[in-house]
Write a protein that holds these residues in place. Structure first.
Motif, short mmCIF file in Angstrom:
data_model
loop_
_atom_site.label_atom_id
_atom_site.label_comp_id
_atom_site.label_asym_id
_atom_site.label_seq_id
_atom_site.Cartn_x
_atom_site.Cartn_y
_atom_site.Cartn_z
N ALA A 18 6.26 -4.64 12.77
CA ALA A 18 5.81 -4.68 11.38
C ALA A 18 4.58 -5.55 11.23
O ALA A 18 3.62 -5.21 10.50
CB ALA A 18 6.94 -5.20 10.49
N ALA A 19 4.56 -6.70 11.94
CA ALA A 19 3.41 -7.61 11.85
C ALA A 19 2.16 -6.96 12.45
O ALA A 19 1.06 -7.03 11.87
CB ALA A 19 3.74 -8.91 12.56
N PHE A 20 2.30 -6.33 13.60
CA PHE A 20 1.14 -5.72 14.28
C PHE A 20 0.60 -4.55 13.45
O PHE A 20 -0.63 -4.39 13.29
CB PHE A 20 1.58 -5.25 15.66
N ALA A 21 1.52 -3.73 12.92
CA ALA A 21 1.09 -2.59 12.11
C ALA A 21 0.41 -3.04 10.81
O ALA A 21 -0.61 -2.46 10.40
CB ALA A 21 2.29 -1.70 11.79
N THR A 22 0.94 -4.09 10.20
CA THR A 22 0.31 -4.60 8.97
C THR A 22 -1.06 -5.18 9.26
O THR A 22 -2.01 -5.01 8.48
CB THR A 22 1.23 -5.67 8.33
N HIS A 23 -1.19 -5.87 10.38
CA HIS A 23 -2.47 -6.44 10.77
C HIS A 23 -3.53 -5.36 10.99
O HIS A 23 -4.70 -5.52 10.60
CB HIS A 23 -2.30 -7.26 12.05
N LEU A 24 -3.14 -4.22 11.59
CA LEU A 24 -4.11 -3.17 11.90
C LEU A 24 -4.36 -2.22 10.73
O LEU A 24 -5.48 -1.72 10.56
CB LEU A 24 -3.61 -2.34 13.09
N LEU A 25 -3.32 -1.97 9.91
CA LEU A 25 -3.42 -0.94 8.88
C LEU A 25 -3.45 -1.48 7.46
O LEU A 25 -3.74 -0.73 6.52
CB LEU A 25 -2.24 0.04 9.00
N GLY A 26 -3.13 -2.78 7.29
CA GLY A 26 -3.13 -3.35 5.95
C GLY A 26 -1.83 -3.09 5.21
O GLY A 26 -0.82 -2.68 5.79
N TRP A 27 -1.87 -3.31 3.89
CA TRP A 27 -0.66 -3.23 3.07
C TRP A 27 -0.28 -1.81 2.68
O TRP A 27 0.88 -1.51 2.44
CB TRP A 27 -0.84 -4.06 1.78
N GLN A 28 -1.27 -0.90 2.60
CA GLN A 28 -1.00 0.40 2.01
C GLN A 28 0.09 1.22 2.71
O GLN A 28 0.95 1.81 2.05
CB GLN A 28 -2.31 1.20 1.93
N PRO A 29 0.11 1.30 4.03
CA PRO A 29 1.17 2.09 4.68
C PRO A 29 2.59 1.50 4.52
O PRO A 29 3.57 2.13 4.86
CB PRO A 29 0.76 2.10 6.15
N ASP A 30 2.63 0.25 4.06
CA ASP A 30 3.92 -0.39 3.69
C ASP A 30 4.82 -0.71 4.89
O ASP A 30 6.03 -0.64 4.79
CB ASP A 30 4.67 0.49 2.70
N PHE A 31 4.21 -1.09 6.02
CA PHE A 31 5.04 -1.56 7.14
C PHE A 31 5.64 -2.94 6.85
O PHE A 31 6.62 -3.33 7.48
CB PHE A 31 4.20 -1.61 8.43
N ALA A 32 5.04 -3.66 5.91
CA ALA A 32 5.52 -5.01 5.60
C ALA A 32 6.93 -5.01 5.02
O ALA A 32 7.61 -6.04 5.03
CB ALA A 32 4.56 -5.70 4.64
N MET A 33 7.39 -3.86 4.54
CA MET A 33 8.74 -3.84 3.95
C MET A 33 9.81 -4.13 5.01
O MET A 33 10.91 -4.59 4.69
CB MET A 33 9.02 -2.48 3.31
N PHE A 34 9.48 -3.89 6.30
CA PHE A 34 10.45 -4.16 7.34
C PHE A 34 10.74 -5.65 7.49
O PHE A 34 11.80 -6.03 8.00
CB PHE A 34 9.98 -3.57 8.68
N PHE A 35 9.80 -6.51 7.05
CA PHE A 35 10.06 -7.95 7.06
C PHE A 35 11.28 -8.27 6.19
O PHE A 35 12.06 -9.17 6.52
CB PHE A 35 8.85 -8.73 6.54
N ILE A 36 11.41 -7.56 5.09
CA ILE A 36 12.51 -7.81 4.16
C ILE A 36 13.77 -7.06 4.58
O ILE A 36 14.88 -7.60 4.54
CB ILE A 36 12.10 -7.41 2.72
#
Length: 368
Positions: free
Chosen positions: A95-113
């Motif tokens: 999730a961290a790597f995907a958010t770093h490369l793609l930003g917030w829009q694809p919403d990989f950050a939701m996996f943190f929660i």
């Protein structure tokens, strides 16, 4: 429901559920979670291959290899909470790597929660581990929130809103699917562990109540059984208690050895187990002495039970090397009613036993 019924119900309940969990054992439970994660990363690998995100293609390739290695460990019987925690860490890093490369829009950050509740569902004796993993996941989420604006410049930007929406839908479906499988699997593991503990407690309780050689009840457990029978008797009912002693048992030990003596004790015990009426109990009372109790029975029923023991012993021949010998028993039987003191009923049976010993052995005394 009385105490004996409670014990019987608990043992049946544990046995039935143990069969269920034996069919869906820990290996299967861990395998289901692991396969779900493996399929997820295969899907991501294909998706990022189509989108041309090389770094995440490589990352997911290693993730696929990681989960394949986990399956090998599971098949080798080395499954455990550590594999689930490693999977949680892999999800957080992804999730961290995907958010770093793609930003917030694809919403990989939701996996943190999403990973936080799944982490706490994992059964472990080291309770601090879920807190550490959850803290790291939440910390990374807050870090990206503070350090990366929603419209930050990232390496891969998708101008097509349909692509972004498709990635978001895929993430949502995968997130719900993986967390659901992980949650259900971890719940099964918790239940499996709890039933293991219950089964162990029942096993220890059973071992503590049984004589290790004969598997009859020991003296302490037999006293509890007699008290339960006495308590459950109706005011007008009666119960029968008998004490039996193997005749000349010391001579058997001295002549043939204690191993042979043990075989005699086991054989005699098996006759008690085979012939004791339903609802009755038999115990190794001490040494070569046995005690039985039959609820809701007349003294004639107690004598009939001892007659069966006499008949089997008289017809059985023990063979040691080239020597053959038989054994006999003497019994004393007495009856009791709910108002009688248990010790007095046992003492009466014991006196009748020694009366039988003095009157030629190899029979049952049931009168004074």
């Amino acid at each position: 429901m009385n105490s004996r019924d409670d014990t019987y119900f608990l043992r049946e309940f544990v046995a039935n559920h143990k069969q269920i969990f034996d069919k869906t054992n820990e290996k299967l439970i861990y395998s289901i979670s692991n396969i779900a994660c493996l399929c997820t990363h295969i899907a991501y690998l294909l998706m990022f291959r189509v989108l041309g995100v090389k770094e995440l293609v490589i990352f997911n390739l290693f993730s696929v290899l990681f989960y394949m290695m986990c399956l090998v460990f599971i098949r080798l019987g080395k499954a455990g909470p550590s594999l689930l925690y490693l999977a949680d860490i892999e999800v957080i890093v992804h999730a961290a790597f995907a958010t770093h490369l793609l930003g917030w829009q694809p919403d990989f950050a939701m996996f943190f929660i999403l990973i936080i509740p799944a982490t706490f569902l994992t059964y472990t004796q080291r309770i601090y581990i879920p807190f550490i993993i959850a803290s790291v996941s939440l910390g990374l989420f807050l870090y990206f929130k503070l350090a990366m604006p929603y419209d930050a410049d990232v390496k891969y930007v998708f101008e097509d809103n349909d692509i972004i929406r498709a990635i978001q839908i895929v993430n949502a479906i995968i997130g719900v699917f993986v967390m659901l499988v992980a949650g259900i699997s971890n719940i099964f593991i918790r239940e499996y562990k709890e039933f293991q503990l219950v089964d162990q407690r029942e096993t220890f309780k059973e071992q503590a109540s049984r004589d290790p050689l004969t598997h009859l009840f020991n003296r302490r457990a037999m006293n509890e059984n007699i008290r339960a029978i006495r308590r459950d008797c109706s005011p007008r009912s009666q119960y029968v208690i008998g004490i039996g002693d193997i005749d000349n048992f010391k001579r058997i030990n001295d002549t043939y050895g204690h191993d042979v003596g043990d075989k005699v004790l086991v054989y005699v015990s098996n006759q008690f187990i085979n012939f004791i009426p339903e609802g009755g109990y038999a115990a190794r009372w001490g040494g070569e002495e046995f005690l039985f109790v039959i609820p809701n029975a007349s003294i004639e029923k107690g004598v009939a039970f001892t007659d069966k023991i006499h008949k089997m012993l008289r017809s059985h021949v023990f063979e040691i090397d080239d020597v053959e010998f038989g054994v006999t028993m003497t019994f004393g039987v007495s009856k009791g009613i709910p108002v009688d003191k248990i010790d007095n009923v046992i003492t009466t049976a014991d006196k009748r036993l020694y009366k039988g010993k003095n009157n030629g052995k190899n029979h049952t005394e049931f009168t004074d």
